[in-house]
Structures are given as C-alpha cells and as structure tokens.
Design a protein around this motif. Sequence first.
Motif, short mmCIF file in Angstrom:
data_model
loop_
_atom_site.label_atom_id
_atom_site.label_comp_id
_atom_site.label_asym_id
_atom_site.label_seq_id
_atom_site.Cartn_x
_atom_site.Cartn_y
_atom_site.Cartn_z
N GLN A 213 5.40 -16.70 12.70
CA GLN A 213 6.80 -16.30 12.67
C GLN A 213 6.96 -14.86 12.19
OE1 GLN A 213 8.47 -19.31 10.12
NE2 GLN A 213 8.17 -20.93 11.64
N GLN A 214 6.12 -14.45 11.24
CA GLN A 214 6.16 -13.06 10.78
C GLN A 214 5.78 -12.10 11.90
OE1 GLN A 214 4.38 -12.20 6.73
NE2 GLN A 214 3.95 -14.39 6.84
N MET A 215 4.73 -12.45 12.64
CA MET A 215 4.30 -11.61 13.75
C MET A 215 5.41 -11.49 14.79
SD MET A 215 0.22 -12.32 14.41
CE MET A 215 0.07 -14.08 14.07
N GLU A 216 6.01 -12.62 15.12
CA GLU A 216 7.07 -12.62 16.12
C GLU A 216 8.27 -11.79 15.66
OE1 GLU A 216 6.14 -17.05 18.06
OE2 GLU A 216 7.67 -16.81 16.50
N ALA A 217 8.65 -11.95 14.40
CA ALA A 217 9.80 -11.21 13.87
C ALA A 217 9.51 -9.71 13.84
CB ALA A 217 10.16 -11.71 12.48
N TYR A 218 8.31 -9.35 13.42
CA TYR A 218 7.96 -7.93 13.35
C TYR A 218 7.98 -7.29 14.73
CZ TYR A 218 5.51 -3.61 12.30
OH TYR A 218 5.18 -2.28 12.17
N LEU A 219 7.37 -7.96 15.70
CA LEU A 219 7.31 -7.41 17.06
C LEU A 219 8.68 -7.36 17.70
CD1 LEU A 219 4.04 -9.21 18.23
CD2 LEU A 219 4.34 -6.75 17.90
N ASP A 220 9.60 -8.21 17.23
CA ASP A 220 10.97 -8.21 17.73
C ASP A 220 11.85 -7.20 17.01
OD1 ASP A 220 12.93 -9.28 19.52
OD2 ASP A 220 13.79 -10.42 17.85
N GLY A 221 11.27 -6.54 15.99
CA GLY A 221 12.04 -5.57 15.21
C GLY A 221 12.95 -6.19 14.18
N ASP A 222 12.78 -7.50 13.95
CA ASP A 222 13.60 -8.19 12.95
C ASP A 222 12.87 -8.15 11.61
OD1 ASP A 222 15.27 -9.78 11.49
OD2 ASP A 222 15.13 -11.55 12.79
N GLU B 124 11.43 -11.83 4.69
CA GLU B 124 11.87 -13.09 4.06
C GLU B 124 10.80 -14.17 4.22
OE1 GLU B 124 13.25 -17.04 3.83
OE2 GLU B 124 13.02 -16.11 5.80
N ILE B 125 10.20 -14.25 5.41
CA ILE B 125 9.16 -15.26 5.64
C ILE B 125 7.90 -14.93 4.84
CG2 ILE B 125 7.67 -16.34 7.37
CD1 ILE B 125 9.90 -15.81 9.42
N TYR B 126 7.57 -13.64 4.78
CA TYR B 126 6.40 -13.24 4.00
C TYR B 126 6.55 -13.63 2.53
CZ TYR B 126 3.26 -10.27 1.32
OH TYR B 126 2.33 -9.82 0.42
N LEU B 127 7.73 -13.41 1.97
CA LEU B 127 7.96 -13.76 0.57
C LEU B 127 7.86 -15.27 0.36
CD1 LEU B 127 10.87 -11.29 -0.31
CD2 LEU B 127 8.46 -11.11 -0.96
N ARG B 128 8.35 -16.05 1.33
CA ARG B 128 8.22 -17.51 1.23
C ARG B 128 6.77 -17.94 1.35
NH1 ARG B 128 9.89 -20.55 4.99
NH2 ARG B 128 10.84 -19.13 6.50
N SER B 129 6.00 -17.20 2.14
CA SER B 129 4.60 -17.57 2.33
C SER B 129 3.80 -17.40 1.04
CB SER B 129 3.97 -16.73 3.45
OG SER B 129 3.77 -15.38 3.05
N GLN B 130 4.27 -16.53 0.15
CA GLN B 130 3.60 -16.38 -1.14
C GLN B 130 3.63 -17.70 -1.92
OE1 GLN B 130 5.40 -13.14 -3.24
NE2 GLN B 130 4.83 -11.62 -1.73
N GLN B 131 4.77 -18.36 -1.93
CA GLN B 131 4.89 -19.63 -2.63
C GLN B 131 4.00 -20.68 -1.98
OE1 GLN B 131 6.40 -20.23 -5.53
NE2 GLN B 131 5.51 -22.29 -5.43
N ASN B 132 3.95 -20.66 -0.65
CA ASN B 132 3.07 -21.58 0.07
C ASN B 132 1.61 -21.38 -0.35
OD1 ASN B 132 1.24 -21.60 2.89
ND2 ASN B 132 2.44 -23.44 2.57
N MET B 133 1.20 -20.12 -0.51
CA MET B 133 -0.17 -19.83 -0.89
C MET B 133 -0.47 -20.26 -2.32
SD MET B 133 -2.25 -18.58 1.42
CE MET B 133 -1.58 -19.98 2.35
N ILE B 134 0.51 -20.09 -3.20
CA ILE B 134 0.33 -20.54 -4.59
C ILE B 134 0.15 -22.05 -4.63
CG2 ILE B 134 1.48 -20.79 -6.82
CD1 ILE B 134 2.71 -18.04 -6.38
N GLU B 135 0.97 -22.77 -3.87
CA GLU B 135 0.85 -24.23 -3.83
C GLU B 135 -0.49 -24.65 -3.24
OE1 GLU B 135 4.25 -25.52 -1.64
OE2 GLU B 135 5.69 -25.00 -3.23
#
Length: 300
Positions: free
Chosen positions: A262-271, A277-288
């Motif tokens: 989703q991060q790749m798609e959003a970046y390539l779309d210019g969003d 926002e997804i990257y910051l959420r992924s940090q919590q996923n990695m901690i878990e």
Amino acid sequence: MYCQNRISYRVQEGDSLYKLAKQFHTTVTELILLNSGVNPYNLQTGMRLTICPGEGYVDENESKPSEGNTNKPTKTPVGGIVIIPGTTTQPGGTTRPGTTAQPGGTTRPGTTTQPGTATRPGTTTQPGNNMDVDLRQRMRMAWLNHITLVKFYLISFFENLSSQNAWKDAVYKNAEEILAIFAQYYPASAMQRFRKLFMEHLRLTDEVAAGLKADPAFSGAAMENWYINAEEIASFLSRQTPAYNETELRKMFYDHLDMERQQMEAYLDGDYETDIEIYLRSQQNMIELADFLTSGLLAR
C-alpha cells in the motif's frame, strides 16, 4: 526506550532525521521511536525532538563549568540542546545531579531505578532478566530498521537515485542482523533454510516494486509468490519454535506485506500523506511482530 544521555534538541532550518541521526551517532528508527507522532518527512523549525546520542558522539560546543557552580547547564550546542552535568532525565521525570530516573520512579542522588522498582542509595535494579530485555530491544530495533531501510531503498529505486545501491546494501546487512538473532537459538541447518527464505523475500520485494513502478495495477506472479514466501517463513518459524502460533504469525507477515504494498502504491500515485500514514502504522505492526518473535524464543 532506556537512555542514560537523553537530550532535548530544537529543530533548525534544513534539519532532517537522517541528518540528525548522523550528527548524533544514532539511527532514524531510534529518532522515530523516541518522538512518536512526529512526521519524519515534515520536521518544523523550532519543534523539540528527544535524542539519545550514540556511542562516539562528542558535543563540539562543550564548555567547562564555571567554578563553584556545577549545577548549571554546561552544554548548549546549536539546536538548543541542554544537558545538566551528572543528570539523566526521562519524559515527565524530575532529577537532580548524580541521579538517573525513569518515568514514575522516585530516586535519590547516587540511585538508579527502573519503572516499578524501589531502591536505596547506591543500589541499581533492572526489570526482570537483562538478557530478556536486551533480546526484546534488539529484536524491535532490527525489525524497525528493516521497514525503515526498505522504505528509503524503495524511494531511491522509484526515483532512480544514485543512492539506491547503498540503501539496498543496508537492507541486506539488516537482514543478516535479524538472522543473527535467531542463530543464537536455531541450529545451523535451520538457519540455512531461514536465510534462503529471507533472501527470497527481499528478492521478491524487488520484483514487486519493479512491477508496480512499470504498472500501478501490477498483480503478476511476483506478487503472489511474495505472499507464498511469507506463508513459508511463518510455517518454518512455527516448526522451529513451538510457542509460535502459525496462523497468528502468518497474519502478521501478511499485514506487513499489505502495508508495504500500500505504501508503494500510494507513493507511486503521489499520495504522500497516505504513504506516510501507512508507514507510521507499520511501525506498530513491526513492534508487535518483534515482541511476538521474542516471546517465542524466550519460551524455548
């Protein structure tokens, strides 16, 4: 995150987390962990950041304390850093020279405490087993560094930057750091299999990124194999460590891939806002994920 030399830094014009990480001998991941809620791509001049300088950091603006007054700040480098001699503070804590405190603790000079402990002058206590704490911290940092390094590598790849090979090398070096943690618990034969699966994950990440760069609607074989590889890793780890629930572990890896895609798609779309926002959420996923993996290894 425990830190004996935590400082407060005022952001200057032109600062970035990468620049500050180099300046203070730390990592971008550690800066993000210490400053939750701060947008890593949009630092504002004047905002305050908490920094834990790494080994080898020397304050170029250090000055000697005035005679007869050792309780005044002796370091005020560019950026508004203030360190009181012999004092280490944590957010929300109040300390005196010679005292090291943790949030929620009450200490006296010469006393070092950890959360939830009571000590007397001259004593030092640690929560639980030091080796357990070290493993948990190493595991968290390794996986958080993984998503951060992959993030920077993918951006350099999408933008055709000359730095992409350096970032890719860093990603593979980090993979070896993750593998080294498990090598303390798994036999050599198992580690050979794990290394092969992990390197396959990185190779497939490259293929997925290339596919999405060429076609935002990419859904080729590499995408399917990416998720199959995650299943294989979850299955392998659950066989090596009975405490791991394979279904739960597979879901964590799936979530990781979903957010990376989703991060790749959003970046390539210019969003870029969604990307961040997804990257910051992924940090919590990695901690878990890291804590889940640590708990299983400690239960062996």
